[in-house]
Design a protein around this motif. Structure first.
Motif, PDB file in Angstrom:
ATOM      1  N   VAL A 187      -6.961  11.508 -12.288  1.00  0.00           N
ATOM      2  CA  VAL A 187      -7.496  10.159 -12.454  1.00  0.00           C
ATOM      3  C   VAL A 187      -6.618   9.093 -11.802  1.00  0.00           C
ATOM      4  O   VAL A 187      -7.064   8.348 -10.917  1.00  0.00           O
ATOM      5  CB  VAL A 187      -7.706   9.843 -13.947  1.00  0.00           C
ATOM      6  N   LEU A 188      -5.365   8.989 -12.240  1.00  0.00           N
ATOM      7  CA  LEU A 188      -4.492   7.934 -11.725  1.00  0.00           C
ATOM      8  C   LEU A 188      -4.236   8.047 -10.221  1.00  0.00           C
ATOM      9  O   LEU A 188      -4.332   7.044  -9.495  1.00  0.00           O
ATOM     10  CB  LEU A 188      -3.176   7.931 -12.501  1.00  0.00           C
ATOM     11  N   PRO A 189      -3.920   9.250  -9.684  1.00  0.00           N
ATOM     12  CA  PRO A 189      -3.689   9.337  -8.236  1.00  0.00           C
ATOM     13  C   PRO A 189      -4.896   8.886  -7.415  1.00  0.00           C
ATOM     14  O   PRO A 189      -4.735   8.226  -6.395  1.00  0.00           O
ATOM     15  CB  PRO A 189      -3.392  10.822  -8.009  1.00  0.00           C
ATOM     16  N   PHE A 190      -6.105   9.249  -7.875  1.00  0.00           N
ATOM     17  CA  PHE A 190      -7.272   8.851  -7.085  1.00  0.00           C
ATOM     18  C   PHE A 190      -7.404   7.334  -7.035  1.00  0.00           C
ATOM     19  O   PHE A 190      -7.669   6.752  -5.982  1.00  0.00           O
ATOM     20  CB  PHE A 190      -8.552   9.458  -7.641  1.00  0.00           C
ATOM     21  N   ILE A 191      -7.219   6.685  -8.162  1.00  0.00           N
ATOM     22  CA  ILE A 191      -7.330   5.224  -8.199  1.00  0.00           C
ATOM     23  C   ILE A 191      -6.274   4.586  -7.298  1.00  0.00           C
ATOM     24  O   ILE A 191      -6.565   3.669  -6.517  1.00  0.00           O
ATOM     25  CB  ILE A 191      -7.190   4.717  -9.647  1.00  0.00           C
ATOM     26  N   LEU A 192      -5.047   5.083  -7.386  1.00  0.00           N
ATOM     27  CA  LEU A 192      -3.973   4.526  -6.564  1.00  0.00           C
ATOM     28  C   LEU A 192      -4.215   4.785  -5.080  1.00  0.00           C
ATOM     29  O   LEU A 192      -4.003   3.897  -4.236  1.00  0.00           O
ATOM     30  CB  LEU A 192      -2.631   5.135  -6.991  1.00  0.00           C
ATOM     31  N   GLU A 193      -4.657   5.998  -4.739  1.00  0.00           N
ATOM     32  CA  GLU A 193      -4.927   6.310  -3.341  1.00  0.00           C
ATOM     33  C   GLU A 193      -6.081   5.483  -2.805  1.00  0.00           C
ATOM     34  O   GLU A 193      -6.078   5.049  -1.643  1.00  0.00           O
ATOM     35  CB  GLU A 193      -5.214   7.808  -3.191  1.00  0.00           C
ATOM     36  N   LEU A 194      -7.094   5.262  -3.644  1.00  0.00           N
ATOM     37  CA  LEU A 194      -8.226   4.445  -3.233  1.00  0.00           C
ATOM     38  C   LEU A 194      -7.773   3.030  -2.904  1.00  0.00           C
ATOM     39  O   LEU A 194      -8.158   2.450  -1.879  1.00  0.00           O
ATOM     40  CB  LEU A 194      -9.271   4.418  -4.354  1.00  0.00           C
ATOM     41  N   MET A 195      -6.915   2.456  -3.750  1.00  0.00           N
ATOM     42  CA  MET A 195      -6.390   1.117  -3.504  1.00  0.00           C
ATOM     43  C   MET A 195      -5.531   1.093  -2.248  1.00  0.00           C
ATOM     44  O   MET A 195      -5.580   0.136  -1.463  1.00  0.00           O
ATOM     45  CB  MET A 195      -5.580   0.660  -4.721  1.00  0.00           C
ATOM     46  N   ALA A 196      -4.736   2.148  -2.024  1.00  0.00           N
ATOM     47  CA  ALA A 196      -3.883   2.206  -0.841  1.00  0.00           C
ATOM     48  C   ALA A 196      -4.708   2.304   0.438  1.00  0.00           C
ATOM     49  O   ALA A 196      -4.413   1.650   1.445  1.00  0.00           O
ATOM     50  CB  ALA A 196      -2.922   3.388  -0.943  1.00  0.00           C
ATOM     51  N   LEU A 197      -5.764   3.130   0.402  1.00  0.00           N
ATOM     52  CA  LEU A 197      -6.590   3.344   1.594  1.00  0.00           C
ATOM     53  C   LEU A 197      -7.359   2.098   1.999  1.00  0.00           C
ATOM     54  O   LEU A 197      -7.795   1.977   3.148  1.00  0.00           O
ATOM     55  CB  LEU A 197      -7.554   4.509   1.345  1.00  0.00           C
ATOM     56  N   ARG A 198      -7.561   1.159   1.075  1.00  0.00           N
ATOM     57  CA  ARG A 198      -8.217  -0.100   1.432  1.00  0.00           C
ATOM     58  C   ARG A 198      -7.326  -0.956   2.317  1.00  0.00           C
ATOM     59  O   ARG A 198      -7.803  -1.855   2.995  1.00  0.00           O
ATOM     60  CB  ARG A 198      -8.564  -0.888   0.170  1.00  0.00           C
ATOM     61  N   ARG A 199      -6.015  -0.678   2.302  1.00  0.00           N
ATOM     62  CA  ARG A 199      -5.072  -1.580   2.953  1.00  0.00           C
ATOM     63  C   ARG A 199      -4.216  -0.897   4.009  1.00  0.00           C
ATOM     64  O   ARG A 199      -3.291  -1.503   4.528  1.00  0.00           O
ATOM     65  CB  ARG A 199      -4.172  -2.208   1.883  1.00  0.00           C
ATOM     66  N   MET A 200      -4.494   0.372   4.323  1.00  0.00           N
ATOM     67  CA  MET A 200      -3.757   1.051   5.380  1.00  0.00           C
ATOM     68  C   MET A 200      -4.656   2.080   6.053  1.00  0.00           C
ATOM     69  O   MET A 200      -5.650   2.508   5.471  1.00  0.00           O
ATOM     70  CB  MET A 200      -2.486   1.706   4.823  1.00  0.00           C
ATOM     71  N   THR A 201      -4.298   2.467   7.278  1.00  0.00           N
ATOM     72  CA  THR A 201      -5.121   3.425   8.007  1.00  0.00           C
ATOM     73  C   THR A 201      -4.956   4.814   7.400  1.00  0.00           C
ATOM     74  O   THR A 201      -3.936   5.130   6.783  1.00  0.00           O
ATOM     75  CB  THR A 201      -4.719   3.490   9.486  1.00  0.00           C
ATOM     76  N   SER A 202      -5.972   5.639   7.595  1.00  0.00           N
ATOM     77  CA  SER A 202      -5.912   6.990   7.043  1.00  0.00           C
ATOM     78  C   SER A 202      -4.818   7.820   7.702  1.00  0.00           C
ATOM     79  O   SER A 202      -4.229   8.695   7.074  1.00  0.00           O
ATOM     80  CB  SER A 202      -7.272   7.684   7.207  1.00  0.00           C
ATOM     81  N   THR A 203      -4.517   7.557   8.992  1.00  0.00           N
ATOM     82  CA  THR A 203      -3.452   8.291   9.667  1.00  0.00           C
ATOM     83  C   THR A 203      -2.094   7.943   9.068  1.00  0.00           C
ATOM     84  O   THR A 203      -1.268   8.828   8.800  1.00  0.00           O
ATOM     85  CB  THR A 203      -3.453   7.987  11.176  1.00  0.00           C
TER      86      THR A 203
ATOM     87  N   PRO B 147       0.812  -1.227   0.000  1.00  0.00           N
ATOM     88  CA  PRO B 147       0.000   0.000   0.000  1.00  0.00           C
ATOM     89  C   PRO B 147       0.835   1.261   0.000  1.00  0.00           C
ATOM     90  O   PRO B 147       0.470   2.251  -0.636  1.00  0.00           O
ATOM     91  CB  PRO B 147      -0.851  -0.131   1.271  1.00  0.00           C
ATOM     92  N   TRP B 148       1.973   1.246   0.702  1.00  0.00           N
ATOM     93  CA  TRP B 148       2.809   2.444   0.701  1.00  0.00           C
ATOM     94  C   TRP B 148       3.363   2.711  -0.695  1.00  0.00           C
ATOM     95  O   TRP B 148       3.556   3.866  -1.082  1.00  0.00           O
ATOM     96  CB  TRP B 148       3.939   2.332   1.711  1.00  0.00           C
ATOM     97  N   GLY B 149       3.592   1.653  -1.473  1.00  0.00           N
ATOM     98  CA  GLY B 149       4.056   1.820  -2.845  1.00  0.00           C
ATOM     99  C   GLY B 149       3.003   2.482  -3.711  1.00  0.00           C
ATOM    100  O   GLY B 149       3.324   3.310  -4.584  1.00  0.00           O
ATOM    101  N   LEU B 150       1.739   2.134  -3.485  1.00  0.00           N
ATOM    102  CA  LEU B 150       0.648   2.757  -4.230  1.00  0.00           C
ATOM    103  C   LEU B 150       0.550   4.244  -3.905  1.00  0.00           C
ATOM    104  O   LEU B 150       0.342   5.081  -4.793  1.00  0.00           O
ATOM    105  CB  LEU B 150      -0.673   2.054  -3.901  1.00  0.00           C
ATOM    106  N   ALA B 151       0.707   4.567  -2.605  1.00  0.00           N
ATOM    107  CA  ALA B 151       0.636   5.977  -2.191  1.00  0.00           C
ATOM    108  C   ALA B 151       1.797   6.778  -2.785  1.00  0.00           C
ATOM    109  O   ALA B 151       1.614   7.910  -3.236  1.00  0.00           O
ATOM    110  CB  ALA B 151       0.648   6.078  -0.667  1.00  0.00           C
ATOM    111  N   VAL B 152       2.992   6.201  -2.794  1.00  0.00           N
ATOM    112  CA  VAL B 152       4.146   6.880  -3.373  1.00  0.00           C
ATOM    113  C   VAL B 152       3.937   7.083  -4.868  1.00  0.00           C
ATOM    114  O   VAL B 152       4.245   8.156  -5.421  1.00  0.00           O
ATOM    115  CB  VAL B 152       5.437   6.078  -3.103  1.00  0.00           C
ATOM    116  N   ALA B 153       3.407   6.057  -5.552  1.00  0.00           N
ATOM    117  CA  ALA B 153       3.131   6.184  -6.983  1.00  0.00           C
ATOM    118  C   ALA B 153       2.129   7.305  -7.245  1.00  0.00           C
ATOM    119  O   ALA B 153       2.246   8.046  -8.233  1.00  0.00           O
ATOM    120  CB  ALA B 153       2.608   4.860  -7.540  1.00  0.00           C
ATOM    121  N   ALA B 154       1.137   7.452  -6.360  1.00  0.00           N
ATOM    122  CA  ALA B 154       0.158   8.522  -6.497  1.00  0.00           C
ATOM    123  C   ALA B 154       0.822   9.887  -6.367  1.00  0.00           C
ATOM    124  O   ALA B 154       0.540  10.813  -7.141  1.00  0.00           O
ATOM    125  CB  ALA B 154      -0.945   8.372  -5.446  1.00  0.00           C
TER     126      ALA B 154
END
Length: 308
Positions: free
Chosen positions: A216-232, A11-18
């Motif tokens: 578009v791309l950041p939202f999709i990546l952030e959405l996937m990341a938020l499914r697997r990590m806490t918002s904090t 998930p951290w990789g998805l957030a960094v990619a975003a």
């Protein structure tokens, strides 16, 4: 097999990619700005982003109530103005400096809404970092560029407050198919006159590219990341975004920061990460069932959706 199990990226990789996608969009927007101006670039990016969101998400029109309309309109207008001001700023000052100044908006909102008064120290620390970034003692500061970035920061702060209200009412990406078109119309007021006579197929293709990179791309990546990590944890990680702004400004735009400016960006990043401590929020239940997207796809209300 679920989608979650098919994603090998942490998930951290998805957030960094975003974050990289966001800053790439900003860096590549500089070329568009030279052709159609900052408002014209904002209008093209938001308009194409709106078309994409309308294509992939059905607007939840049946779920909109009268009291939702001012918030939806306010969010769209704030997004449009924020985008124009941000692009106007990067036309005049380095990308990393602009991102750091804009970051003061959400950082101040987080500090003011914190129950701990000591949290007010973090925006002050970030402001010290911004001063180191702009180096006003050299006498070469672009006052107008800093002003544009500051207005963008205020817009981002308003955007967060309004998005949180929308997040308490709607799930999924349906709300974006309502607010992004409003943002596009807002930008069109200044953007169309600025871009008129300068449009070409090449410019439209380039605008589509930056629209895909943001939002578009950041939202999709952030959405996937938020499914697997806490918002904090997510918010803490996203505090690295000003650093990515400096990095992409260096790589793509060849904007070389000084040692003092590196220290400044480090202070901004540290302040952003520290401000996330104790920042959790228990969102209220939705006022009524909303069926625009399944519940697992919803973005937690305590982590506002990043907009265009």
């Amino acid at each position: 097999m679920t989608t979650r199990n098919r994603i090998p990226v942490p998930p951290w990789g998805l957030a960094v990619a975003a974050m990289i996608s966001v800053q790439l969009s900003s860096a590549f927007s500089v070329n568009l700005i030279s052709e159609v101006g900052p408002a014209g670039t904002a209008w093209l990016r938001l308009s194409l982003g709106a078309i994409i969101f309308l294509a992939i998400a059905r607007p939840p029109l049946r779920s909109v109530r009268r009291h939702d309309v001012p918030t939806l309109l306010g969010l769209g207008i704030a997004t449009g103005l924020m985008t124009i001001m941000f692009l106007a700023a990067i036309e005049r000052i380095p990308l990393g400096t602009t991102v750091a100044i804009e970051f003061l908006g959400p950082l101040t909102v987080a500090a003011v809404r914190s129950r701990n008064r000591r949290a007010l120290a973090w925006p002050v620390l970030a402001l010290v970092g911004v001063i180191l970034l702009t180096e006003p003692w050299h006498g070469q500061i672009d006052v107008l560029g800093v002003l544009f970035a500051t207005i963008a920061a205020a817009g981002w702060g308003a955007y967060i407050l309004l998005t949180q209200r929308i997040g308490d009412r709607f799930t999924g990406i349906g709300a974006l198919s309502l607010t992004v078109p409003v943002a596009a119309v807002t930008a069109a007021i200044v953007g169309i006159p600025q871009a008129a006579g300068h449009l070409s197929l090449g410019i439209l293709v380039a605008a589509l590219g930056v629209a895909l990179l943001m939002p578009v791309l950041p939202f999709i990546l952030e959405l996937m990341a938020l499914r697997r990590m806490t918002s904090t944890a997510f918010g803490t990680l996203m505090s690295l975004e000003p650093a990515f702004g400096v990095l992409l400004g260096l790589i793509v735009l060849h904007q070389q920061p000084s040692i003092v400016q590196f220290i400044g960006i480090a202070l901004v990043v540290f302040a952003g990460a520290a401000s996330q401590r104790g920042g959790a929020r228990n969102p209220p239940p939705l006022a009524e069932p909303i069926t625009t997207a399944p519940a697992p796809d919803a973005v937690p209300a305590d982590r506002p959706i990043r907009d265009a």
